[in-house]
Motif scaffolding. Structure first.
Motif, short mmCIF file in Angstrom:
data_model
loop_
_atom_site.label_atom_id
_atom_site.label_comp_id
_atom_site.label_asym_id
_atom_site.label_seq_id
_atom_site.Cartn_x
_atom_site.Cartn_y
_atom_site.Cartn_z
N LEU A 47 16.00 11.10 -4.82
CA LEU A 47 15.13 10.02 -4.36
C LEU A 47 14.16 9.60 -5.47
O LEU A 47 13.94 8.40 -5.70
N ALA A 48 13.60 10.59 -6.15
CA ALA A 48 12.64 10.29 -7.22
C ALA A 48 13.31 9.52 -8.36
O ALA A 48 12.74 8.57 -8.90
N GLU A 49 14.51 9.93 -8.72
CA GLU A 49 15.22 9.27 -9.82
C GLU A 49 15.56 7.82 -9.48
O GLU A 49 15.51 6.95 -10.35
N ARG A 50 15.93 7.57 -8.23
CA ARG A 50 16.38 6.23 -7.85
C ARG A 50 15.23 5.29 -7.50
O ARG A 50 15.43 4.09 -7.43
N MET A 51 14.05 5.83 -7.26
CA MET A 51 12.92 4.97 -6.96
C MET A 51 12.35 4.39 -8.26
O MET A 51 11.99 5.13 -9.17
N SER A 52 12.26 3.09 -8.32
CA SER A 52 11.65 2.45 -9.48
C SER A 52 10.17 2.17 -9.25
O SER A 52 9.39 2.09 -10.21
N ARG A 53 9.78 2.05 -7.98
CA ARG A 53 8.38 1.77 -7.67
C ARG A 53 8.15 2.12 -6.20
O ARG A 53 8.92 1.74 -5.33
N GLY A 54 7.07 2.86 -5.94
CA GLY A 54 6.78 3.18 -4.54
C GLY A 54 6.14 4.54 -4.39
O GLY A 54 5.60 5.12 -5.34
#
Length: 397
Positions: A252-259
């Motif tokens: 999840l952390a790797e795929r999140m670009s912003r949030g």
């Protein structure tokens, strides 16, 4: 918590029920040469398509045994839970400049209902990621009835996008992810797995098969993720490691670009989780609103869960590119988010009395208030998250 003796000579557990899931697991154990890692057993018991506890159509979540459920979650106790959490989510949406919410493991849809009601037009899309097709139907029906104008924003997803933006919420998700079991015999760590008893295990030749525990030497260097020396552990200690939950958070952390992301669950930091006095681990089952420590019985008909090692979750998030916003007890988090201010000053109706009792359960140290913890992450500019304003315990991770 006491655990059944599970040494390598295989102690007989409860009889295997005549259940297609049990037969499926038994067949796979045979295909694997007679032994299965507990992580795989737990995965099949909970998520085998059409047969597992979460994928087989069980009601699972509800108020009491009379409704056919096995346990209750915080959003089911009172809508004040979601209303308070919405304040933190709204702040995170504003701080990260996003307009989407992602909920993992949405259960009956109670939390989605509460968040949609509070956040309204502040969110443009509400994505639910849930493995259970039966629960999806219940969630859609509930949201369509309570928020007919908002339900158009709700989508259900099977997979994660390559680029994820918004605020992630996971209430009691990490505890249901399969774990490895390990045991210390006083000289070395072993991996605890599941096998099948045979007639030589004091069973009649024509008896139903039974699942039993069996240990194998752990690969070199594999041990619980703690700095405690092996000599501190008591022989016959059983504990868990959480590779799947940590990999999930890292992804999840790797795929999140912003949030931002917030996970609420029961658990401890590493030093408490792997304390030498916790000799029985945290593995527990739930059925009919009663708990028991035997995951080998009634397979597919009850929940299997463990506490969360929040230190491991924090490290996994950081390795994936998140920063930790905070970590605290659920009681402190909800209080910081203004839960108590939503209660009327005086109790005048039975409904208000029930609300107060539910809030007491959410906040009290001897109830969910201390047992449950909350960890928050951010990708992008760090901000002072409302829920961790007082009582932050990040230094304890």
């Amino acid at each position: 918590m006491d655990r059944p003796d599970a040494s390598s000579h295989s102690v007989v557990a409860a009889p295997l029920p005549r259940h297609p899931l049990a037969r499926l697991i038994a067949d796979e154990i045979r295909q694997r040469g007679g032994w299965m890692r507990f992580e795989r057993y737990m995965e099949l018991a909970l998520y085998a398509p059409g047969l597992g506890y979460y994928s087989g159509g069980h009601r699972v979540i509800g108020q009491d045994p009379a409704d056919g459920s096995d346990f209750v979650t915080a959003p089911e106790l009172t809508p004040l839970f979601g209303q308070a959490l919405a304040r933190q989510i709204e702040q995170a949406l504003d701080a990260t400049g996003t307009d989407q919410v992602w909920e993992f493991g949405a259960g009956t849809g109670a939390l989605a209902e509460q968040l949609l009601g509070e956040l309204g037009d502040r969110i443009q899309r509400y994505t639910i990621v849930d493995l259970s097709g039966t629960l999806r139907e219940r969630q859609h029906a509930r949201l369509a009835a309570s928020h007919p104008e908002q339900v158009r924003k709700v989508v259900w997803a099977d997979n994660l996008p390559d680029d994820l933006q918004g605020v992630i919420v996971g209430n009691e998700v990490l505890d249901a992810m399969p774990v490895h079991l390990m045991t210390w015999d006083g000289a070395s760590w072993k991996e605890r797995g599941v096998t099948l008893a045979s007639a030589s295990d004091q069973q009649p030749a024509d008896a139903d098969p039974v699942f039993t525990w069996a240990d194998r030497p752990a690969p070199d260097g594999v041990r619980p993720p703690t700095e405690r020396p092996d000599s501190e552990f008591v022989p016959d200690t059983v504990t868990e490691t959480h590779g799947q939950a940590e990999a999930f958070v890292a992804t999840l952390a790797e795929r999140m670009s912003r949030g931002a992301a917030f996970f609420l669950d029961y658990g401890f930091p590493e030093r408490e989780y792997y304390h030498p006095q916790r000799t029985g681990g945290t593995l527990m089952c739930h059925q009919g609103h009663r708990s028991d420590p035997d995951p080998l019985a009634a397979v597919g008909d009850k929940d299997i869960t463990t506490h969360v090692n929040f230190t491991g979750i924090a490290l996994a998030g950081q390795e994936g590119g998140w920063e930790v916003l905070g970590y605290t007890s659920q009681g402190r988090f909800l209080t910081n988010c203004g839960l108590l201010r939503r209660l009327p000053p005086e109790v005048q109706t039975q409904q208000e009395a029930r609300e107060r009792a539910a809030v007491q359960m959410l906040l009290a140290e001897h109830e969910m208030g201390e047992l449950f913890k909350v960890i928050g992450f951010v990708k992008g500019d760090w901000f002072d998250a409302l829920g961790f304003g007082q009582g932050d315990r990040t230094h304890m991770l």
